[in-house]
Design a protein around this motif. Structure first.
Motif, PDB file in Angstrom:
ATOM      1  N   PRO A  45       0.815  -1.233   0.000  1.00  0.00           N
ATOM      2  CA  PRO A  45       0.000   0.000   0.000  1.00  0.00           C
ATOM      3  C   PRO A  45       0.840   1.271   0.000  1.00  0.00           C
ATOM      4  CG  PRO A  45      -0.880  -1.595   1.553  1.00  0.00           C
ATOM      5  CD  PRO A  45       0.448  -2.130   1.099  1.00  0.00           C
ATOM      6  N   HIS A  46       1.977   1.259   0.703  1.00  0.00           N
ATOM      7  CA  HIS A  46       2.837   2.444   0.715  1.00  0.00           C
ATOM      8  C   HIS A  46       3.458   2.689  -0.659  1.00  0.00           C
ATOM      9  CE1 HIS A  46       2.160   2.500   4.920  1.00  0.00           C
ATOM     10  NE2 HIS A  46       2.985   1.509   5.230  1.00  0.00           N
ATOM     11  N   LEU A  47       3.819   1.617  -1.376  1.00  0.00           N
ATOM     12  CA  LEU A  47       4.361   1.766  -2.721  1.00  0.00           C
ATOM     13  C   LEU A  47       3.316   2.332  -3.678  1.00  0.00           C
ATOM     14  CD1 LEU A  47       6.442  -1.521  -3.130  1.00  0.00           C
ATOM     15  CD2 LEU A  47       7.295   0.784  -2.699  1.00  0.00           C
ATOM     16  N   VAL A  48       2.069   1.923  -3.500  1.00  0.00           N
ATOM     17  CA  VAL A  48       0.998   2.439  -4.345  1.00  0.00           C
ATOM     18  C   VAL A  48       0.812   3.936  -4.092  1.00  0.00           C
ATOM     19  CG1 VAL A  48      -1.477   2.330  -4.817  1.00  0.00           C
ATOM     20  CG2 VAL A  48      -0.164   0.221  -4.529  1.00  0.00           C
ATOM     21  N   SER A  49       0.855   4.344  -2.828  1.00  0.00           N
ATOM     22  CA  SER A  49       0.715   5.768  -2.497  1.00  0.00           C
ATOM     23  C   SER A  49       1.867   6.570  -3.095  1.00  0.00           C
ATOM     24  CB  SER A  49       0.672   5.951  -0.985  1.00  0.00           C
ATOM     25  OG  SER A  49      -0.444   5.292  -0.418  1.00  0.00           O
ATOM     26  N   PHE A  50       3.090   6.057  -2.949  1.00  0.00           N
ATOM     27  CA  PHE A  50       4.255   6.740  -3.516  1.00  0.00           C
ATOM     28  C   PHE A  50       4.126   6.856  -5.032  1.00  0.00           C
ATOM     29  CE2 PHE A  50       8.440   6.604  -5.500  1.00  0.00           C
ATOM     30  CZ  PHE A  50       9.096   7.645  -4.856  1.00  0.00           C
ATOM     31  N   ALA A  51       3.694   5.783  -5.693  1.00  0.00           N
ATOM     32  CA  ALA A  51       3.536   5.807  -7.144  1.00  0.00           C
ATOM     33  C   ALA A  51       2.493   6.827  -7.566  1.00  0.00           C
ATOM     34  CB  ALA A  51       3.145   4.417  -7.648  1.00  0.00           C
ATOM     35  N   THR A  52       1.441   6.991  -6.774  1.00  0.00           N
ATOM     36  CA  THR A  52       0.403   7.978  -7.086  1.00  0.00           C
ATOM     37  C   THR A  52       0.982   9.381  -7.128  1.00  0.00           C
ATOM     38  OG1 THR A  52      -1.291   6.599  -6.036  1.00  0.00           O
ATOM     39  CG2 THR A  52      -1.815   8.934  -6.355  1.00  0.00           C
ATOM     40  N   GLY A  53       1.746   9.750  -6.098  1.00  0.00           N
ATOM     41  CA  GLY A  53       2.360  11.076  -6.079  1.00  0.00           C
ATOM     42  C   GLY A  53       3.372  11.263  -7.195  1.00  0.00           C
ATOM     43  N   ALA A  54       4.148  10.216  -7.483  1.00  0.00           N
ATOM     44  CA  ALA A  54       5.158  10.315  -8.537  1.00  0.00           C
ATOM     45  C   ALA A  54       4.514  10.518  -9.905  1.00  0.00           C
ATOM     46  CB  ALA A  54       6.025   9.059  -8.546  1.00  0.00           C
ATOM     47  N   LEU A  55       3.441   9.810 -10.179  1.00  0.00           N
ATOM     48  CA  LEU A  55       2.775   9.942 -11.474  1.00  0.00           C
ATOM     49  C   LEU A  55       2.136  11.316 -11.634  1.00  0.00           C
ATOM     50  CD1 LEU A  55       1.093   6.424 -11.814  1.00  0.00           C
ATOM     51  CD2 LEU A  55       2.995   7.316 -13.146  1.00  0.00           C
ATOM     52  N   LEU A  56       1.449  11.781 -10.594  1.00  0.00           N
ATOM     53  CA  LEU A  56       0.792  13.083 -10.673  1.00  0.00           C
ATOM     54  C   LEU A  56       1.807  14.207 -10.884  1.00  0.00           C
ATOM     55  CD1 LEU A  56      -1.894  12.741  -7.847  1.00  0.00           C
ATOM     56  CD2 LEU A  56      -2.289  12.745 -10.314  1.00  0.00           C
ATOM     57  N   SER A  57       2.910  14.173 -10.133  1.00  0.00           N
ATOM     58  CA  SER A  57       3.901  15.233 -10.261  1.00  0.00           C
ATOM     59  C   SER A  57       4.642  15.148 -11.592  1.00  0.00           C
ATOM     60  CB  SER A  57       4.898  15.163  -9.096  1.00  0.00           C
ATOM     61  OG  SER A  57       5.539  13.910  -9.065  1.00  0.00           O
ATOM     62  N   ALA A  58       4.917  13.945 -12.076  1.00  0.00           N
ATOM     63  CA  ALA A  58       5.588  13.808 -13.371  1.00  0.00           C
ATOM     64  C   ALA A  58       4.714  14.364 -14.485  1.00  0.00           C
ATOM     65  CB  ALA A  58       5.923  12.349 -13.640  1.00  0.00           C
ATOM     66  N   VAL A  78      -3.615   9.191   6.671  1.00  0.00           N
ATOM     67  CA  VAL A  78      -2.438  10.018   6.946  1.00  0.00           C
ATOM     68  C   VAL A  78      -1.193   9.444   6.275  1.00  0.00           C
ATOM     69  CG1 VAL A  78      -0.869  10.800   8.757  1.00  0.00           C
ATOM     70  CG2 VAL A  78      -3.347  10.941   9.103  1.00  0.00           C
ATOM     71  N   TRP A  79      -0.999   8.128   6.403  1.00  0.00           N
ATOM     72  CA  TRP A  79       0.175   7.506   5.793  1.00  0.00           C
ATOM     73  C   TRP A  79       0.109   7.559   4.266  1.00  0.00           C
ATOM     74  CZ3 TRP A  79       4.603   6.971   7.877  1.00  0.00           C
ATOM     75  CH2 TRP A  79       4.731   6.748   9.250  1.00  0.00           C
ATOM     76  N   GLN A  80      -1.089   7.427   3.709  1.00  0.00           N
ATOM     77  CA  GLN A  80      -1.238   7.548   2.265  1.00  0.00           C
ATOM     78  C   GLN A  80      -0.797   8.925   1.800  1.00  0.00           C
ATOM     79  OE1 GLN A  80      -5.324   6.591   1.591  1.00  0.00           O
ATOM     80  NE2 GLN A  80      -4.993   4.378   1.688  1.00  0.00           N
ATOM     81  N   ILE A 135       2.250   9.852  -0.691  1.00  0.00           N
ATOM     82  CA  ILE A 135       1.931  10.589  -1.916  1.00  0.00           C
ATOM     83  C   ILE A 135       2.808  11.832  -2.015  1.00  0.00           C
ATOM     84  CG2 ILE A 135       0.166  11.997  -3.055  1.00  0.00           C
ATOM     85  CD1 ILE A 135      -1.910   9.995  -2.094  1.00  0.00           C
ATOM     86  N   VAL A 136       2.897  12.576  -0.916  1.00  0.00           N
ATOM     87  CA  VAL A 136       3.748  13.770  -0.887  1.00  0.00           C
ATOM     88  C   VAL A 136       5.203  13.395  -1.115  1.00  0.00           C
ATOM     89  CG1 VAL A 136       4.596  15.654   0.562  1.00  0.00           C
ATOM     90  CG2 VAL A 136       2.158  15.068   0.575  1.00  0.00           C
ATOM     91  N   LEU A 137       5.635  12.269  -0.548  1.00  0.00           N
ATOM     92  CA  LEU A 137       7.006  11.808  -0.763  1.00  0.00           C
ATOM     93  C   LEU A 137       7.263  11.549  -2.244  1.00  0.00           C
ATOM     94  CD1 LEU A 137       9.725  10.895   0.384  1.00  0.00           C
ATOM     95  CD2 LEU A 137       8.747   8.606   0.684  1.00  0.00           C
ATOM     96  N   GLY A 138       6.284  10.934  -2.931  1.00  0.00           N
ATOM     97  CA  GLY A 138       6.421  10.709  -4.365  1.00  0.00           C
ATOM     98  C   GLY A 138       6.524  12.001  -5.137  1.00  0.00           C
ATOM     99  N   VAL A 139       5.729  13.005  -4.736  1.00  0.00           N
ATOM    100  CA  VAL A 139       5.786  14.318  -5.383  1.00  0.00           C
ATOM    101  C   VAL A 139       7.150  14.960  -5.168  1.00  0.00           C
ATOM    102  CG1 VAL A 139       4.836  16.659  -5.370  1.00  0.00           C
ATOM    103  CG2 VAL A 139       3.301  14.687  -5.239  1.00  0.00           C
ATOM    104  N   VAL A 140       7.635  14.892  -3.925  1.00  0.00           N
ATOM    105  CA  VAL A 140       8.916  15.523  -3.590  1.00  0.00           C
ATOM    106  C   VAL A 140      10.059  14.877  -4.362  1.00  0.00           C
ATOM    107  CG1 VAL A 140      10.595  15.875  -1.747  1.00  0.00           C
ATOM    108  CG2 VAL A 140       8.162  16.305  -1.315  1.00  0.00           C
ATOM    109  N   VAL A 141      10.071  13.547  -4.451  1.00  0.00           N
ATOM    110  CA  VAL A 141      11.143  12.857  -5.164  1.00  0.00           C
ATOM    111  C   VAL A 141      11.198  13.309  -6.621  1.00  0.00           C
ATOM    112  CG1 VAL A 141      11.890  10.607  -6.047  1.00  0.00           C
ATOM    113  CG2 VAL A 141      11.217  10.846  -3.651  1.00  0.00           C
ATOM    114  N   ILE A 142      10.044  13.369  -7.287  1.00  0.00           N
ATOM    115  CA  ILE A 142      10.021  13.792  -8.689  1.00  0.00           C
ATOM    116  C   ILE A 142      10.374  15.269  -8.822  1.00  0.00           C
ATOM    117  CG2 ILE A 142       8.551  14.094 -10.711  1.00  0.00           C
ATOM    118  CD1 ILE A 142       9.367  11.212 -10.130  1.00  0.00           C
TER     119      ILE A 142
END
Length: 264
Positions: A23-36, A243-245, A249-256
């Motif tokens: 589930p955490h990987l899915v949340s991270f992927a969501t933020g990464a895709l949106l920001s990309a 909260v963890w999601q 998600i924010v972490l994925g955005v920040v990484v990208i």
């Protein structure tokens, strides 16, 4: 292929660990895709096309979203038909007397076995096709700007890891051994190389289509994140999960965002 190899690490861990990390990987992927899509791809598509054609980029983005909607509908339709297995027709009470009102009872064992094997086959076909498109999208991004290509590749990897984990689970559930599931999953990943090579030679002759290819890439990222990943996140409604999601998600955005700025 890196995503598939990373996902294969989950074959060595317990089901309990996989269920906690995925589930955490899915949340991270969501933020990464949106920001990309919104911070990387769309601005570059508009900049490459020019202000005069910015409306055409918006139209292409809309068309891409509709295209992926239709493609997903087709996949769901195929899954629906793949789920049809052998059934036995038996009469309901009083059916002998009236000659109608037949009731269909599935043969549970063959039905479930057929569904599992069909799902394993379809996931390989679907994943191979999807990876071809990923190769095309990454090639289009690199041909526009090498930094954009790196960001796009990171976003694709972030999205593919949780998907590849799910694919492996489906293959194993279809009766495959771990080695066979890993081998076939890696072979399906190689198709991204084919997509990238084909896109390079096709697009090298028509550079003017690159901004629109980037817009299609953005539409695919947006559609996957909004239509597929986010609805899955909403299945957990407790405040702690939410909260963890948001954190991942924010972490994925920040990484990208950071990788995009550092690349420039």
């Amino acid at each position: 292929m890196l995503s598939a190899l990373a996902a294969s690490l989950f074959l060595a861990v317990s089901d309990r660990v996989r269920s906690r990390v995925l589930p955490h990987l899915v949340s991270f992927a969501t933020g990464a895709l949106l920001s990309a899509a919104l911070l990387g791809l769309l601005p570059h598509a508009i900049e490459s096309a020019g202000a005069a054609d910015s409306h055409d980029i918006g139209l292409t983005l809309l068309g891409g979203l509709l295209l992926f909607f239709v493609l997903e509908k087709m996949v769901l339709w195929r899954h629906c038909h793949a789920d049809v297995c052998e059934v036995h027709v038996s009469p309901e009470p009083h059916a002998h007397a009236h000659g109608h009102n037949h009731h269909r009872h599935p043969n549970n064992h063959s039905h479930e076995h057929g569904r599992d094997r069909a799902s394993a086959t379809l996931i390989l076909i679907g994943d191979g096709f999807h990876n071809v498109l990923d190769g095309v999208l990454i090639a289009a991004a690199f041909m526009t700007d090498i930094h954009l290509g790196v960001v796009t590749a990171i976003a694709v990897c972030a999205h593919e890891i949780p998907q590849e984990v799910g694919d492996l689970a489906i293959l194993l559930n279809g009766g495959m051994s771990r080695l066979k599931a890993l081998t076939l999953n890696l072979l399906a990943s190689v198709t991204s190389v084919l997509g990238g090579v084909l896109a390079y030679f096709a697009m090298a002759e028509v550079q003017q289509v690159l901004p629109y290819a980037i817009a299609i890439a953005a539409s695919s990222f947006l559609y996957i994140a909004v239509a597929d990943l986010i609805p899955g996140l909403h299945r957990k409604v407790d405040p702690g999960s939410g909260v963890w999601q948001l954190v991942y998600i924010v972490l994925g955005v920040v990484v990208i965002y950071v990788s995009h700025n550092l690349a420039h």
